[in-house]
Write a protein that holds these residues in place. Structure first.
Motif, PDB file in Angstrom:
ATOM      1  N   LEU A 155       0.826  -1.203   0.000  1.00 11.38           N
ATOM      2  CA  LEU A 155       0.000   0.000   0.000  1.00 11.38           C
ATOM      3  C   LEU A 155       0.862   1.256   0.000  1.00 11.38           C
ATOM      4  CD1 LEU A 155      -2.540  -1.190   2.721  1.00 11.38           C
ATOM      5  CD2 LEU A 155      -2.724  -1.394   0.233  1.00 11.38           C
ATOM      6  N   PRO A 156       0.428   2.291  -0.711  1.00 17.39           N
ATOM      7  CA  PRO A 156       1.201   3.536  -0.711  1.00 17.39           C
ATOM      8  C   PRO A 156       1.221   4.143   0.689  1.00 17.39           C
ATOM      9  CG  PRO A 156      -0.932   3.872  -1.742  1.00 17.39           C
ATOM     10  CD  PRO A 156      -0.798   2.391  -1.524  1.00 17.39           C
ATOM     11  N   GLN A 157       2.316   4.775   1.023  1.00 27.34           N
ATOM     12  CA  GLN A 157       2.410   5.437   2.325  1.00 27.34           C
ATOM     13  C   GLN A 157       1.381   6.557   2.377  1.00 27.34           C
ATOM     14  OE1 GLN A 157       6.062   7.545   3.020  1.00 27.34           O
ATOM     15  NE2 GLN A 157       5.891   7.397   5.241  1.00 27.34           N
ATOM     16  N   PRO A 158       0.478   6.531   3.366  1.00 26.70           N
ATOM     17  CA  PRO A 158      -0.527   7.599   3.446  1.00 26.70           C
ATOM     18  C   PRO A 158       0.116   8.926   3.827  1.00 26.70           C
ATOM     19  CG  PRO A 158      -0.635   6.221   5.395  1.00 26.70           C
ATOM     20  CD  PRO A 158       0.352   5.561   4.472  1.00 26.70           C
ATOM     21  N   THR A 159      -0.485   9.999   3.333  1.00 28.44           N
ATOM     22  CA  THR A 159       0.012  11.344   3.635  1.00 28.44           C
ATOM     23  C   THR A 159      -0.891  12.012   4.670  1.00 28.44           C
ATOM     24  OG1 THR A 159       1.000  11.636   1.447  1.00 28.44           O
ATOM     25  CG2 THR A 159       0.476  13.635   2.671  1.00 28.44           C
ATOM     26  N   LEU A 160      -0.267  12.668   5.621  1.00 26.01           N
ATOM     27  CA  LEU A 160      -0.981  13.492   6.591  1.00 26.01           C
ATOM     28  C   LEU A 160      -0.780  14.942   6.180  1.00 26.01           C
ATOM     29  CD1 LEU A 160      -2.531  13.859   9.270  1.00 26.01           C
ATOM     30  CD2 LEU A 160      -0.311  13.852  10.449  1.00 26.01           C
ATOM     31  N   TRP A 161      -1.859  15.565   5.712  1.00 27.75           N
ATOM     32  CA  TRP A 161      -1.811  16.960   5.273  1.00 27.75           C
ATOM     33  C   TRP A 161      -2.141  17.862   6.464  1.00 27.75           C
ATOM     34  CZ3 TRP A 161      -0.897  18.239   0.020  1.00 27.75           C
ATOM     35  CH2 TRP A 161      -0.874  17.150  -0.858  1.00 27.75           C
ATOM     36  N   LEU A 162      -1.206  18.691   6.853  1.00 31.85           N
ATOM     37  CA  LEU A 162      -1.402  19.605   7.965  1.00 31.85           C
ATOM     38  C   LEU A 162      -1.468  21.033   7.442  1.00 31.85           C
ATOM     39  CD1 LEU A 162       1.175  18.092  10.494  1.00 31.85           C
ATOM     40  CD2 LEU A 162      -1.280  17.636  10.337  1.00 31.85           C
ATOM     41  N   LEU A 163      -2.590  21.687   7.698  1.00 28.95           N
ATOM     42  CA  LEU A 163      -2.777  23.056   7.234  1.00 28.95           C
ATOM     43  C   LEU A 163      -2.736  23.974   8.444  1.00 28.95           C
ATOM     44  CD1 LEU A 163      -5.754  22.400   4.786  1.00 28.95           C
ATOM     45  CD2 LEU A 163      -3.310  22.037   4.430  1.00 28.95           C
ATOM     46  N   GLY A 164      -1.741  24.864   8.475  1.00 29.35           N
ATOM     47  CA  GLY A 164      -1.640  25.786   9.592  1.00 29.35           C
ATOM     48  C   GLY A 164      -0.256  25.794  10.208  1.00 29.35           C
ATOM     49  N   HIS A 165      -0.171  26.368  11.391  1.00 28.70           N
ATOM     50  CA  HIS A 165       1.108  26.498  12.082  1.00 28.70           C
ATOM     51  C   HIS A 165       0.864  26.458  13.589  1.00 28.70           C
ATOM     52  CE1 HIS A 165      -0.604  30.559  11.807  1.00 28.70           C
ATOM     53  NE2 HIS A 165      -0.005  30.778  12.980  1.00 28.70           N
ATOM     54  N   GLY A 166       1.930  26.593  14.354  1.00 32.36           N
ATOM     55  CA  GLY A 166       1.801  26.601  15.808  1.00 32.36           C
ATOM     56  C   GLY A 166       2.199  25.280  16.431  1.00 32.36           C
ATOM     57  N   ARG A 167       2.181  25.242  17.751  1.00 29.49           N
ATOM     58  CA  ARG A 167       2.679  24.088  18.500  1.00 29.49           C
ATOM     59  C   ARG A 167       1.866  22.827  18.212  1.00 29.49           C
ATOM     60  NH1 ARG A 167       5.470  23.384  23.359  1.00 29.49           N
ATOM     61  NH2 ARG A 167       5.817  21.137  23.623  1.00 29.49           N
TER      62      ARG A 167
END
Length: 288
Positions: free
Chosen positions: A112-124
């Motif tokens: 299976l392809p490695q899933p991507t975690l899309w993170l939108l934004g910034h901060g801790r």
């Protein structure tokens, strides 16, 4: 003769697998691990089976044996579990209907392809999501304007800093999206995410902001069933207070949905059957 053909076949299998891995496509590898009698497949024969169930390269036997393995491969890709299949080629009724006789055992493994975690934004919270997500096996992409600081996201595979309209937000079916833009463009990114096949879409926001976003999305024409894909406010109720705890809550929900958990304390749940535990322990290969 045979050696040259064998090496050529191996090269075709490697090429087919490598091409699919480069494109981020799921596939399965079937290997004959045991053969007895006058079977057409021999021990060591392999085949690459694509996401549609077609033989992309290789050979594991003809006729109904191949059809059975192709069907099993699709099942493996659906539930991300390996399978060891025994084919009785002597029994035309109870087996796979081949007259050649003998038997085979074929090991089928999904890749299976490695899933991507899309993170939108910034901060801790986003920084911790990036670190935790990478440890959980995700390829992490961080998208924010102004551009994310690489020193704050050492585990990210990709940093995007020039995408105000989120046109580069293109999650695949196995990917997860977490919107943590602190109100900046969260309505736009939610539209983009909901129009994708992403497996999980989460919005880190207050309940008040969540209501405003859902109202906006309804005005954009999204149905209630489509809105149900948006997990907002994001995360499980862990009583989280700190940014790290919030990130843990959000990723816990992602793991829960990916693995089909209940979220209940293990001490209060019945033990799983031994067979399921064994299957769960066999992780599929990941194409990184």
């Amino acid at each position: 003769g045979d050696v040259r053909d064998h090496l050529h076949g191996r090269a075709e299998i490697v090429a087919a697998a490598t091409a699919r891995q480069a494109r981020g496509e799921a596939y399965a590898i079937a290997t004959v691990v045991e053969a007895a009698g006058s079977t057409s497949g021999r021990c060591g024969d392999k085949a690459v089976i694509d996401a549609a169930g077609g033989i992309a390269a290789g050979w594991v036997g003809g006729g109904c044996a191949e059809a059975t393995i192709r069907q099993v491969a699709l099942e493996c890709l659906r539930d991300a579990q390996t399978r060891l299949v025994t084919l009785d080629l002597d029994d035309g009724v109870l087996g796979v209907g081949m007259p050649c006789g003998g038997s085979m055992r074929v090991f089928v493994e999904p890749v299976l392809p490695q899933p991507t975690l899309w993170l939108l934004g910034h901060g801790r919270v986003v920084e911790t999501l990036c670190r935790f997500g990478a440890r959980l096996g995700f390829r992490v992409v961080v998208n924010d304007v102004p551009p994310p600081d690489p020193q704050h996201f050492p585990d990210a595979a990709l940093l995007i800093g020039d995408d105000d309209l989120y046109e580069r937000l293109t999650p695949a079916a196995a990917d997860c999206v977490v919107i943590a833009t602190q109100h900046k463009g969260d309505h736009l990114s939610a539209v983009r995410a909901l129009r994708s096949p992403a497996a999980h879409i989460a919005l880190i926001a207050s309940r008040k902001r969540t209501r405003l976003i859902r109202d906006f999305l309804r005005d954009e024409g999204f149905s209630e069933s489509e809105l149900a894909r948006l997990q907002a406010p994001a995360g499980l109720d862990l009583g989280a207070r700190t940014p790290d705890e919030i990130a843990l809550s959000v990723l816990s929900e992602i793991v829960l949905r990916r693995r089909g958990g209940t979220g209940r304390p293990l001490a209060s749940t019945a033990p799983e059957p031994a067979q399921r535990g064994t299957a769960a322990a066999r992780e599929p290969a990941r194409a990184s």
